[in-house]
Scaffold this active site. Structure first.
Site, PDB file in Angstrom:
ATOM      1  N   ASP A   1    -120.938 -18.443  38.903  1.00 46.19           N
ATOM      2  CA  ASP A   1    -120.731 -16.702  38.200  1.00 46.19           C
ATOM      3  C   ASP A   1    -119.309 -16.434  39.586  1.00 46.19           C
ATOM      4  OD1 ASP A   1    -120.608 -13.360  38.826  1.00 46.19           O
ATOM      5  OD2 ASP A   1    -122.656 -13.114  39.625  1.00 46.19           O
TER       6      ASP A   1
ATOM      7  N   CYS B   1    -117.178 -10.829  33.401  1.00 50.62           N
ATOM      8  CA  CYS B   1    -116.088 -11.997  33.595  1.00 50.62           C
ATOM      9  C   CYS B   1    -116.405 -12.999  33.084  1.00 50.62           C
ATOM     10  CB  CYS B   1    -116.647 -12.209  35.145  1.00 50.62           C
ATOM     11  SG  CYS B   1    -116.551 -10.777  36.727  1.00 50.62           S
ATOM     12  N   ARG B   2    -117.693 -13.076  32.573  1.00 47.39           N
ATOM     13  CA  ARG B   2    -117.906 -14.708  32.198  1.00 47.39           C
ATOM     14  C   ARG B   2    -118.852 -14.900  30.823  1.00 47.39           C
ATOM     15  NH1 ARG B   2    -123.146 -16.804  35.929  1.00 47.39           N
ATOM     16  NH2 ARG B   2    -123.403 -14.302  35.977  1.00 47.39           N
TER      17      ARG B   2
ATOM     18  N   CYS C   1    -124.472 -12.547  29.728  1.00 44.06           N
ATOM     19  CA  CYS C   1    -124.586 -12.403  31.613  1.00 44.06           C
ATOM     20  C   CYS C   1    -124.650 -11.910  32.329  1.00 44.06           C
ATOM     21  CB  CYS C   1    -123.130 -13.190  31.935  1.00 44.06           C
ATOM     22  SG  CYS C   1    -121.450 -12.033  31.795  1.00 44.06           S
TER      23      CYS C   1
ATOM     24  N   ASN D   1    -121.636  -8.245  31.952  1.00 46.57           N
ATOM     25  CA  ASN D   1    -120.965  -8.691  31.037  1.00 46.57           C
ATOM     26  C   ASN D   1    -119.261  -8.211  31.071  1.00 46.57           C
ATOM     27  OD1 ASN D   1    -121.032  -6.941  27.964  1.00 46.57           O
ATOM     28  ND2 ASN D   1    -120.499  -8.602  28.064  1.00 46.57           N
TER      29      ASN D   1
HETATM   30  P1  4NP Z   1    -120.462 -11.658  34.940  1.00 46.50           P
HETATM   31  O1  4NP Z   1    -119.905 -11.669  36.941  1.00 46.50           O
HETATM   32  O2  4NP Z   1    -122.488 -11.206  35.093  1.00 46.50           O
HETATM   33  O3  4NP Z   1    -119.910 -12.892  34.829  1.00 46.50           O
HETATM   34  O4  4NP Z   1    -119.957 -10.218  34.634  1.00 46.50           O
HETATM   35  C1  4NP Z   1    -120.844 -10.678  37.734  1.00 46.50           C
HETATM   36  C2  4NP Z   1    -120.281  -9.184  37.921  1.00 46.50           C
HETATM   37  C3  4NP Z   1    -120.980  -7.997  38.304  1.00 46.50           C
HETATM   38  C4  4NP Z   1    -121.737  -8.677  39.418  1.00 46.50           C
HETATM   39  C5  4NP Z   1    -122.172  -9.159  39.406  1.00 46.50           C
HETATM   40  C6  4NP Z   1    -121.817 -10.232  38.850  1.00 46.50           C
HETATM   41  N1  4NP Z   1    -121.697  -7.611  39.752  1.00 46.50           N
HETATM   42  O5  4NP Z   1    -123.051  -7.751  40.616  1.00 46.50           O
HETATM   43  O6  4NP Z   1    -121.586  -6.288  40.350  1.00 46.50           O
END
Ligand code: 4NP
Length: 175
Positions: free
Chosen positions: A137, A22-23, A17, A20
Site C-alpha cells: 500500500d 491507488c493500487r 484494493c 480504490n
Molecule cells: P489503495 O490505497 O487501497 O491502494 O487505494 C489506500 C488508499 C486510501 C487509504 C488507504 C490505502 N486510506 O486509509 O484512506
C-alpha cells in the site's frame, strides 16, 4: 440472407484494493492499456473497486495519477467505488492487491452464495517472481512506493493478459 456472428461474451476482470484510489485504479489503467495495445478490448474488460467506502466517487490519488502519467497511463477519468456482492456474479476474475483485501473478498464471495462465479486471486499470483505476495500500500509512503506499485502491476498484468488469452486459445499475442 446473412446470419449474424454472435460475439463472444467479454471476459471481465475486477481489480480490488482497500481505497480504490491507488493500487487498483493503477492496475485497471495499466491492464486496459495492455489489452488495447494487444487489440483485445472487445473481448477483455476491466474495472476496479475498493473494499472500503471512504473514497467513493473520488478520482485516484494525485500521486498515483502523476506517477502513472509519466509512464503513459491516464487515471484521471476513474472514480472510486466499493466492491459489492453482485460483482462476484458480474465479473469472471476478481483480483485482490493484498492478503487483507483477499480475505475481505472471500467473506463477500461467501455472501454471494451460488451466484458467485468469479475466480478470486491475488494480483501477484500472476507475477512470475512474486507469487503469493502483496502489492504494498503506497498511501502513507513516498514516491518510491508508487513506482513499486507500477513496476509490480505492469509485470503481473502482462502475465495475466497472456494467461487469459491462452485460455481463449490465443497464443503469441504480442503482449
Ligand atoms: P489503495 O490505497 O487501497 O491502494 O487505494 C489506500 C488508499 C486510501 C487509504 C488507504 C490505502 N486510506 O486509509 O484512506
Amino acid at each position: 440472407m446473412t446470419s449474424a456472428v454472435k460475439p463472444e461474451k467479454p471476459v471481465r476482470v475486477l481489480f480490488v484494493c482497500l481505497g480504490n484510489i491507488c493500487r487498483s485504479p493503477t492496475a485497471e489503467a495499466v491492464f486496459r492499456q495492455q489489452v488495447q495495445q494487444a487489440g483485445w478490448q472487445a473481448m477483455i474488460q476491466a474495472d476496479s473497486a475498493g473494499t472500503a467506502a471512504w473514497h467513493v466517487g473520488k478520482a485516484p490519488d494525485a500521486r498515483s495519477q502523476q506517477h502513472a502519467r509519466i509512464r503513459g497511463y491516464d487515471l484521471s477519468s476513474l472514480r472510486a467505488r466499493q466492491v459489492k456482492v453482485e460483482d462476484f456474479a458480474e465479473f469472471d476474475h476478481v483480483i485482490a492487491m493484498d492478503a487483507a483485501n483477499y480475505a475481505e473478498l472471500q467473506r463477500l464471495r461467501a455472501d454471494a452464495g451460488e451466484a458467485a462465479t468469479a475466480s478470486l486471486s491475488l494480483l501477484l499470483d500472476h507475477h512470475p517472481e512474486l507469487r503469493g505476495g502483496d502489492v504494498p500500500d503506497p498511501y502513507y509512503g513516498g514516491d518510491d512506493g508508487f513506482e513499486k506499485v507500477l513496476d509490480q502491476v505492469e509485470v503481473a498484468c502482462t502475465q495475466l493478459l497472456r494467461s487469459l488469452l491462452k485460455t481463449q486459445g490465443v497464443f503469441g499475442c504480442g503482449c
